[in-house]
Design an enzyme around this catalytic site. Structure first.
Site, PDB file in Angstrom:
ATOM      1  N   HIS A  68       0.840  -1.193   0.000  1.00  0.00           N
ATOM      2  CA  HIS A  68       0.000   0.000   0.000  1.00  0.00           C
ATOM      3  C   HIS A  68       0.884   1.255   0.000  1.00  0.00           C
ATOM      4  CE1 HIS A  68      -2.831  -2.710   2.589  1.00  0.00           C
ATOM      5  NE2 HIS A  68      -2.847  -3.070   1.316  1.00  0.00           N
ATOM      6  N   TYR A 131       3.022   2.066  13.738  1.00  0.00           N
ATOM      7  CA  TYR A 131       3.464   3.105  12.812  1.00  0.00           C
ATOM      8  C   TYR A 131       2.816   4.450  13.133  1.00  0.00           C
ATOM      9  CZ  TYR A 131      -0.753   1.431  10.323  1.00  0.00           C
ATOM     10  OH  TYR A 131      -2.028   1.026   9.996  1.00  0.00           O
TER      11      TYR A 131
END
Length: 471
Positions: A68, A131
């Site tokens: 992605h 993240y």
């Protein structure tokens, strides 16, 4: 557990950075500074301004996610377990399709820039993948993603666990192969004040250097009217460059001009800073030597952190705008002086007078340096796209300072006319029969140390003027 030193290394994908993190352990477990802004920026990471922290728990070995590419930057690490990470550049340009891989444990991290496809495969059970991102996730944002199939034969990611034995989502299995991927365009730079001398130079620089941009004139983005702004256009931008301002120094001393100056240079800039903060977009703001009173002895220069001391309304409103911009974590205040670009300006006026046979009187007790708009535009764009450290920069030509009288003589000489036709006059005498004029700084010399240290130095003023007149 021995702690490694913080270390940042580059990869074959521009902007993709691998980090070694110090992990401190004892019989109780371990501790690490997963994100430490000051240390990591000093080590070479961009000051990317994260706004959201996400955690992905993966129970089984072989869980595979991606590839992605998202319209924001990511900072990836592992809190528990181990992953095999694979990254593919899905941005338009010569590196499209480039791949980098690495195994990531709690002692490593990765900075993934916007447009680089991110994927991972778990190599241990109960892996916790975390993240930071510098945009807030929303369902609408998924339309801006770019995807690549995990099994793409051209990129050929060397998955440790074959994909047929891995755990994948149906959605990830259906992503396109590289030949069918539409590359993600770079985030644009927003330019405000595009019809002005500097704005036109910014647009020209972006077009010449193939920097994606969106430019707005005052009619399209009026700083004094925040309610009319197309605020949605700022989302996902690489940065905003504010080259718009109320610059009528003398008119600002009138009741109407005072209101207009404060509306654009202070209130409007404060609204712009709030908008940039809300969307996590950095702001480069153009300011002026008029934020100082100009009384510094002529042998000295104003350094970037000198106290603000504006005298007139114009300088006061610009100083107020600076204070608003400083509230942003990622910002660049760019002070300049004596700007020369395409359109009406002092150099153009002196050249016209020389050609018309007019012998002007020019003040000889104001000291400073010229700034040519192509140089100023180049610095502003570089600050944004190279993500230079936030702060205040002074941008003018380099070399010895001069007076307006000196510069007028240089223009006459440079255009083949007798410089002796220019007569010197003091500012007091020049303004004696001109009521309503704002005070001018005697000393407009700006210290260029921070600009030079950032590798953005501008050429010598006299040579820059010679080159300008020769075009």
């Amino acid at each position: 557990m021995a702690a490694a030193q913080l270390n940042v290394t580059t990869t074959d994908i521009p902007g993709l950075l691998l980090l070694e993190l110090p992990v401190h352990g004892d019989p109780r477990g371990w501790f690490k500074e997963n994100w430490q802004r000051e240390k990591m920026v000093a080590a070479g990471l961009p000051d990317f301004g994260p706004v959201q922290n996400n955690i992905s728990f993966n129970a089984a070995v072989g869980t595979t996610r991606g590839i992605h590419a998202e319209p924001w930057d990511k900072y990836i690490s592992v809190a528990n377990g181990r992953i095999f990470g694979a990254w593919v550049d899905l941005r338009s340009g010569e590196h499209f399709g480039a791949m980098a891989t690495a195994e990531i444990t709690p002692g490593q991290a990765v900075f993934v820039p916007r447009g680089v496809g991110n994927s991972f495969q778990t190599l241990k059970a109960d892996t916790v993948y975390t993240y930071l991102v510098n945009e807030h996730w929303s369902a609408d944002a998924q339309s801006l993603y770019t995807f690549l199939n995990l099994a793409d034969p051209t990129v050929a990611v060397p998955w440790p666990i074959p994909l047929e034995k891995s755990i994948l989502s149906d959605k990830d299995r259906q992503h396109p192969f590289l030949d069918d991927v539409t590359p993600m365009e770079s985030a644009p730079v927003i330019i405000l004040g595009a019809a002005g001398q500097l704005g036109r130079a910014l647009v020209a620089h972006c077009e010449r250097e193939a920097v994606p941009y969106r430019a707005y004139t005052r009619g399209e983005w009026d700083l004094a009217a925040p309610d009319t702004w197309p605020v949605e256009d700022i989302q996902g931008a690489r940065g905003v460059i504010n080259a718009a301002a109320y610059t009528h120094v003398d008119a600002a001393e009138t009741p109407e001009g005072r209101a207009a100056a404060w509306a654009a240079n202070a209130t409007g800039v404060a609204a712009l800073a709030r908008l940039c903060a809300a969307d996590g977009v950095p702001l480069a703001h153009v300011s002026t030597d008029y934020v100082f009173d100009g009384t510094l002895p002529v042998g000295l220069e104003y350094h970037a952190e000198a106290p603000l001391s504006p005298v007139g309304v114009y300088g006061q409103s610009k100083a107020a705008g600076e204070l608003a911009v400083r509230t942003l974590p990622r910002h660049w205040i760019v002070r300049t002086s004596w700007v020369i670009g395409e359109g009406p300006n002092f150099v153009a006026t002196m050249k016209r007078l020389a050609e018309q046979g007019v012998n002007p009187s020019v003040v000889d007790d104001q000291h400073g340096r010229l700034t040519f708009t192509p140089d100023l535009a180049r610095v502003l764009i570089d600050l944004v796209i190279r993500d230079k450290p936030s702060g205040t920069y002074h941008v003018t030509s380099s070399g010895p300072s001069a007076t307006w009288f000196d510069i007028a003589q240089w223009v006459f000489e440079g255009t083949g006319h007798d410089p002796a036709r220019v007569t010197s006059v003091t500012t007091e005498d020049y303004l004696r029969d001109k009521p309503g004029q704002a005070a001018r700084p005697t000393n407009s010399k700006l210290d260029l140390t921070r600009l030079n240290d950032a590798g953005l130095a501008v050429g010598d003023m006299r040579q820059q003027l010679t080159d300008w007149l020769s075009v």
